[in-house]
Scaffold this motif. Sequence first.
Motif, PDB file in Angstrom:
ATOM      1  N   LEU A 128      54.020  32.489  34.049  1.00 28.60           N
ATOM      2  CA  LEU A 128      52.719  32.145  34.623  1.00 28.60           C
ATOM      3  C   LEU A 128      52.896  31.208  35.811  1.00 28.60           C
ATOM      4  CD1 LEU A 128      49.510  31.440  32.630  1.00 28.60           C
ATOM      5  CD2 LEU A 128      50.137  29.912  34.497  1.00 28.60           C
ATOM      6  N   VAL A 129      52.211  31.526  36.917  1.00 30.74           N
ATOM      7  CA  VAL A 129      52.225  30.685  38.100  1.00 30.74           C
ATOM      8  C   VAL A 129      50.793  30.333  38.454  1.00 30.74           C
ATOM      9  CG1 VAL A 129      52.784  30.543  40.557  1.00 30.74           C
ATOM     10  CG2 VAL A 129      54.384  31.636  38.975  1.00 30.74           C
ATOM     11  N   ARG A 130      50.484  29.054  38.402  1.00 28.13           N
ATOM     12  CA  ARG A 130      49.139  28.585  38.721  1.00 28.13           C
ATOM     13  C   ARG A 130      48.796  28.979  40.155  1.00 28.13           C
ATOM     14  NH1 ARG A 130      44.396  27.595  38.516  1.00 28.13           N
ATOM     15  NH2 ARG A 130      43.391  25.562  38.355  1.00 28.13           N
ATOM     16  N   GLY A 131      47.615  29.565  40.329  1.00 22.67           N
ATOM     17  CA  GLY A 131      47.182  29.983  41.653  1.00 22.67           C
ATOM     18  C   GLY A 131      47.623  31.371  42.042  1.00 22.67           C
ATOM     19  N   ALA A 132      48.364  32.055  41.131  1.00 16.00           N
ATOM     20  CA  ALA A 132      48.849  33.408  41.430  1.00 16.00           C
ATOM     21  C   ALA A 132      48.446  34.397  40.353  1.00 16.00           C
ATOM     22  CB  ALA A 132      50.366  33.403  41.618  1.00 16.00           C
ATOM     23  N   ASN A 133      48.841  34.117  39.098  1.00 16.48           N
ATOM     24  CA  ASN A 133      48.525  35.058  38.023  1.00 16.48           C
ATOM     25  C   ASN A 133      48.013  34.363  36.770  1.00 16.48           C
ATOM     26  OD1 ASN A 133      50.908  33.912  37.081  1.00 16.48           O
ATOM     27  ND2 ASN A 133      51.653  35.833  36.198  1.00 16.48           N
ATOM     28  N   ASP A 134      47.479  33.150  36.917  1.00 11.50           N
ATOM     29  CA  ASP A 134      47.044  32.386  35.755  1.00 11.50           C
ATOM     30  C   ASP A 134      45.894  33.040  34.991  1.00 11.50           C
ATOM     31  OD1 ASP A 134      46.353  31.562  38.374  1.00 11.50           O
ATOM     32  OD2 ASP A 134      45.215  29.884  37.623  1.00 11.50           O
ATOM     33  N   THR A 262      43.059  25.988  51.889  1.00  8.63           N
ATOM     34  CA  THR A 262      42.236  24.837  51.528  1.00  8.63           C
ATOM     35  C   THR A 262      41.490  25.070  50.217  1.00  8.63           C
ATOM     36  OG1 THR A 262      41.952  24.293  53.876  1.00  8.63           O
ATOM     37  CG2 THR A 262      40.409  23.294  52.334  1.00  8.63           C
ATOM     38  N   ALA A 263      41.100  26.313  49.964  1.00  9.43           N
ATOM     39  CA  ALA A 263      40.356  26.639  48.742  1.00  9.43           C
ATOM     40  C   ALA A 263      41.263  26.781  47.519  1.00  9.43           C
ATOM     41  CB  ALA A 263      39.570  27.928  48.944  1.00  9.43           C
ATOM     42  N   SER A 264      42.560  26.904  47.729  1.00 10.04           N
ATOM     43  CA  SER A 264      43.484  27.115  46.618  1.00 10.04           C
ATOM     44  C   SER A 264      43.625  25.847  45.779  1.00 10.04           C
ATOM     45  CB  SER A 264      44.861  27.525  47.152  1.00 10.04           C
ATOM     46  OG  SER A 264      45.826  27.485  46.119  1.00 10.04           O
TER      47      SER A 264
END
Length: 327
Positions: A128-134, A262-264
């Motif tokens: 799991l990678v936060r901001g990618a496939n969470d 900025t929204a990430s």
Amino acid sequence: MRIAINGFGRIGRTILRQVLSEPARGIEVARINDIATPEMCAYLFQFDSTFGPYPGKVEARDGLLILDGRGMTLSRADNLSQIDLSGVDVVLECTGIARTSDVARRGLAAGAKSVLISGPSPAAELTLVRGANDALLGDERVISNASCTTNALAPLVRVLDEIGGVERGHMTTIHCYTNSQPMVDAPRDDFARSRGGAQSMVPTTSSAMHLIDEVLPELAGRLTGSALRVPVASVSAIDLVVQLRDAMSADVFDEALREAVTASPVLGWTDQPLVSSDLRARPESLVVAGPETRFVDGQARVFGWYDNEWGFSARMLDVAAMLAARG
């Protein structure tokens, strides 16, 4: 949230520093486990060559690591399943040896609800990678937090794919030396990595390239990558070049990238002419360097910085909070 830290090395100690610096997060460290002596654990936590000395009082006494008068249970078990972890929400598995299911699941056997591994592991049920496939998180109990470079790369690639569709690309990580390299020339499985890590730039591979296919399977096979280890102790960088499917002007691309970054929840942006040491102890997975961005005929070059220890440790705590929240 109650956590246990198994392995009090670079990541384990950095995680604890972040927990202590953010008391509002309400994280209780139920136990720290490491095979080193309590005195050594206390010493290496108090005096850190990268992040500087801990500003408070540090002691090791009576099976406790005592920080500013607050005691935390410190044990030396070489098998975590021998410890009672009842009531622990997440074991942060930071030993680097959780490569097989029997080792990775020791925290569960001890009574913890979930295990989060601080690196790639074939024993994980989900990487799991936060901001990618969470969004894929389900009821898995053994999760890998991927690698520091994957945490930097995957959220950026997702953003770029959403902006214009990634056709293909190549990533180079300019990475500081790590404990996998010798200080002076010494045998290693990889010839180049057998050379002194603080003496030369060392071309090598990056685990992020097979992990990115796992984390973003819809883009599998479209990205290649390599690594260049460099003689700095802290903060790495990503240099990514991708070809986008959708046509747009450079101005449109620059504006879309800035807005998306900025929204990430894990990406940052800077317009300042920074160097690597300026990014030490930044919590973002990647800080995009605006002045280094280029876009010509659908080809985008994006450069960003990441503190491969501090930022990665911040994501460990983020993902641990996700695991604890589901019960």
